[in-house]
Structure formats: structure tokens, C-alpha cells
Design a protein around this motif. Structure first.
Motif, mmCIF file in Angstrom:
data_model
loop_
_atom_site.group_PDB
_atom_site.id
_atom_site.type_symbol
_atom_site.label_atom_id
_atom_site.label_comp_id
_atom_site.label_asym_id
_atom_site.label_seq_id
_atom_site.Cartn_x
_atom_site.Cartn_y
_atom_site.Cartn_z
ATOM 1 N N ALA A 1 0.851 -1.193 0.000
ATOM 2 C CA ALA A 1 0.000 0.000 0.000
ATOM 3 C C ALA A 1 0.884 1.240 0.000
ATOM 4 O O ALA A 1 1.277 1.735 1.052
ATOM 5 N N THR A 2 1.217 1.708 -1.186
ATOM 6 C CA THR A 2 2.201 2.784 -1.281
ATOM 7 C C THR A 2 1.611 4.097 -1.778
ATOM 8 O O THR A 2 2.248 5.136 -1.700
ATOM 9 N N GLU A 3 0.380 4.031 -2.295
ATOM 10 C CA GLU A 3 -0.216 5.225 -2.877
ATOM 11 C C GLU A 3 -0.545 6.237 -1.792
ATOM 12 O O GLU A 3 -1.034 5.861 -0.736
ATOM 13 N N GLU A 4 -0.323 7.515 -2.097
ATOM 14 C CA GLU A 4 -0.742 8.563 -1.171
ATOM 15 C C GLU A 4 -1.761 9.434 -1.863
ATOM 16 O O GLU A 4 -1.433 10.164 -2.787
ATOM 17 N N ARG A 5 -2.994 9.340 -1.432
ATOM 18 C CA ARG A 5 -4.040 10.166 -2.044
ATOM 19 C C ARG A 5 -5.255 10.166 -1.133
ATOM 20 O O ARG A 5 -5.365 9.355 -0.213
ATOM 21 N N GLY A 6 -6.177 11.078 -1.408
ATOM 22 C CA GLY A 6 -7.414 11.110 -0.647
ATOM 23 C C GLY A 6 -8.293 9.928 -1.023
ATOM 24 O O GLY A 6 -8.112 9.320 -2.077
ATOM 25 N N VAL A 7 -9.232 9.603 -0.148
ATOM 26 C CA VAL A 7 -10.122 8.472 -0.414
ATOM 27 C C VAL A 7 -11.585 8.907 -0.302
ATOM 28 O O VAL A 7 -11.904 9.887 0.375
ATOM 29 N N LEU A 8 -12.430 8.145 -0.973
ATOM 30 C CA LEU A 8 -13.872 8.340 -0.837
ATOM 31 C C LEU A 8 -14.403 7.225 0.055
ATOM 32 O O LEU A 8 -14.266 6.038 -0.262
ATOM 33 N N ILE A 9 -14.987 7.616 1.174
ATOM 34 C CA ILE A 9 -15.495 6.649 2.157
ATOM 35 C C ILE A 9 -17.022 6.751 2.219
ATOM 36 O O ILE A 9 -17.566 7.849 2.379
ATOM 37 N N LEU A 10 -17.685 5.634 2.092
ATOM 38 C CA LEU A 10 -19.144 5.600 2.228
ATOM 39 C C LEU A 10 -19.495 4.859 3.507
ATOM 40 O O LEU A 10 -19.016 3.749 3.745
ATOM 41 N N LEU A 11 -20.343 5.477 4.332
ATOM 42 C CA LEU A 11 -20.797 4.835 5.571
ATOM 43 C C LEU A 11 -22.301 4.649 5.466
ATOM 44 O O LEU A 11 -23.048 5.628 5.437
ATOM 45 N N LYS A 12 -22.726 3.399 5.344
ATOM 46 C CA LYS A 12 -24.134 3.135 5.078
ATOM 47 C C LYS A 12 -24.694 2.098 6.046
ATOM 48 O O LYS A 12 -23.982 1.582 6.906
ATOM 49 N N GLY A 13 -25.966 1.776 5.885
ATOM 50 C CA GLY A 13 -26.589 0.761 6.730
ATOM 51 C C GLY A 13 -27.573 1.357 7.731
ATOM 52 O O GLY A 13 -27.599 2.571 7.951
ATOM 53 N N ASN A 14 -28.361 0.486 8.325
ATOM 54 C CA ASN A 14 -29.442 0.934 9.210
ATOM 55 C C ASN A 14 -29.049 1.090 10.672
ATOM 56 O O ASN A 14 -29.848 1.517 11.487
ATOM 57 N N GLY A 15 -27.834 0.688 11.014
ATOM 58 C CA GLY A 15 -27.428 0.759 12.420
ATOM 59 C C GLY A 15 -26.976 2.150 12.818
ATOM 60 O O GLY A 15 -26.748 3.014 11.974
#
Ligand code: ATP
Ligand code: MG
Length: 197
Positions: free
Chosen positions: A24-38
């Protein structure tokens, strides 16, 4: 298990983890999705925001749906100089039942969001409850996907909401599902300051 066996097992684990870290060498921003009913999506997003601000990074939050009350996170974070907090979506669906007005509110929120996605000064942006905009057809996912793909390389974005639009899932780097196993509310416990809002 003998000490020796335990040590061997741990060494094996360490080799696997070290290998992954090396890859895991890449340095960049990420898109994170947080989903679900909890319960735990927005609070996870704001926890990450605290991390980011703790490192001196600049952040922004857009709340796509305005709740009835001022939240503890807003009261806490609004004092922060390195953070912009936009509360949009005044009077969505269940309060107004006015679709035209909802679409206008969603588009106003998106206009702000689009500006943030073009600004390299922001390292972490939270779009809280954005997924409802797609669910109800207030926003098209296509321009949102395009803007996300064109955002500054080091910029990370977290989107929360119970259900996620498929086009967003296709371009996300990290997707976590918060599953509902039990919630105090169904056990008769009222929504409480500091826990729910
Ligand atoms: P939180 O803000 O606590 O992290 P969330 O963002 O995962 O929750 P939302 O779907 O945004 O959850 O719902 C917001 C509110 O509804 C919060 O007050 C939360 O505690 C409550 N809630 C979340 N999940 C449930 C559930 N399964 N049953 C009842 N109430 C819930
Ligand atoms: Mg939430």
C-alpha cells in the motif's frame, strides 16, 4: 498453546501485515461511504473529522438534512477555525412535504458541495446524510460522481446515509456497512443529548 507456537503464529501474522503495508504505497485522498441501518455512521464521520483536524488539516461539513435541534457535534466543531460547517436542507420532506422546495434545498446544498470539491485547501469533507438526495431523486448521481472523480488528489470525502446510490459505490475506496442489531430507541429509551444528537 506453547509460547513457541504462539510466537511462530504471531510472526506469521506480522509477515502478512508487513507485506500488505509494503504494497500500500499510494498517497491520495479516499472516498469513504458509511451506510446501513445501524447507529454509528455520522458519529464515525465526525470522529474521522476530529482526527483530521487534530493533524492541522482543513475540513468542511455539509449536513444535507437539517435536524430539529442543534447537535452536540455542531456546537463542538463550530468553534474550530480550520473547519466550515454548512447546515443545509432546511425543512426536508417529513416536515414540509413540498417536493419542489426539497429539490431546491438539495440543489443549494450541492452548489456548496461542488465548490468544496474544487478547493484543494480542504483535506476532509463530510457530506452527512447526502445519500437521501439520491434516494428521493432530489439530486442526480452523475454530476456528483464526476465532481468526486475530479476533486483534488489529496482530498478525502466521507458520505453517510442509510442507503447509498450505486454509482457512488462503484467509485468509492472504502465502504462500511453499519448493521442494526439492536437500538435503545426500540427498547423505549428516548433520544438523548450527547448520544443521539
Ligand atoms: P449517529 O449519528 O448516532 O452516528 P447514524 O448517523 O448512523 O447515527 P442516522 O441514520 O443518521 O444514523 O440516524 C440519526 C439518528 O437516528 C441518530 O439519533 C441515531 O441514534 C438514530 N438511529 C440510528 N440508527 C437507528 C436505529 N436503527 N433505530 C433507531 N434509531 C436509530
Ligand atoms: Mg447520520
Amino acid at each position: 498453546m506453547s509460547d513457541e507456537m504462539h510466537a511462530r503464529r504471531m510472526q506469521k501474522k506480522k509477515d502478512v501485515v508487513d507485506g500488505r503495508i509494503a504494497r500500500a504505497t499510494e498517497e491520495r485522498g479516499v472516498l469513504i461511504l458509511l451506510k446501513g441501518n445501524g447507529k454509528g455512521k455520522s458519529s464515525s464521520a465526525f470522529g474521522t473529522l476530529a482526527r483530521s483536524l487534530g493533524h492541522g488539516q482543513k475540513g468542511a461539513v455539509i449536513q444535507f438534512i437539517k435536524g430539529r435541534r442543534e447537535t452536540g457535534e455542531y456546537r463542538f466543531f463550530r468553534e474550530y477555525p480550520n473547519l466550515d460547517w454548512h447546515i443545509m436542507g432546511h425543512g426536508f420532506t417529513w416536515e414540509t412535504q413540498n417536493r419542489e422546495q426539497d429539490i431546491e434545498a438539495a440543489q443549494a446544498a450541492w452548489a456548496v458541495a461542488e465548490g468544496l470539491l474544487k478547493d484543494p485547501a480542504y483535506q476532509l469533507i463530510v457530506f452527512d446524510e447526502m445519500s437521501y438526495m439520491f434516494k428521493y431523486g432530489y439530486l442526480d448521481p452523475e454530476p456528483v460522481v464526476a465532481a468526486l472523480q475530479q476533486r483534488p488528489r489529496h482530498q478525502s470525502v466521507i458520505i453517510t446515509g442509510r442507503t447509498m446510490a450505486q454509482p457512488l459505490q462503484e467509485i468509492a475506496d472504502t465502504i462500511s456497512v453499519v448493521q442494526d442489531e439492536r437500538h435503545a430507541f426500540r427498547g423505549g429509551v428516548k433520544a438523548q443529548a450527547g448520544i443521539e444528537f
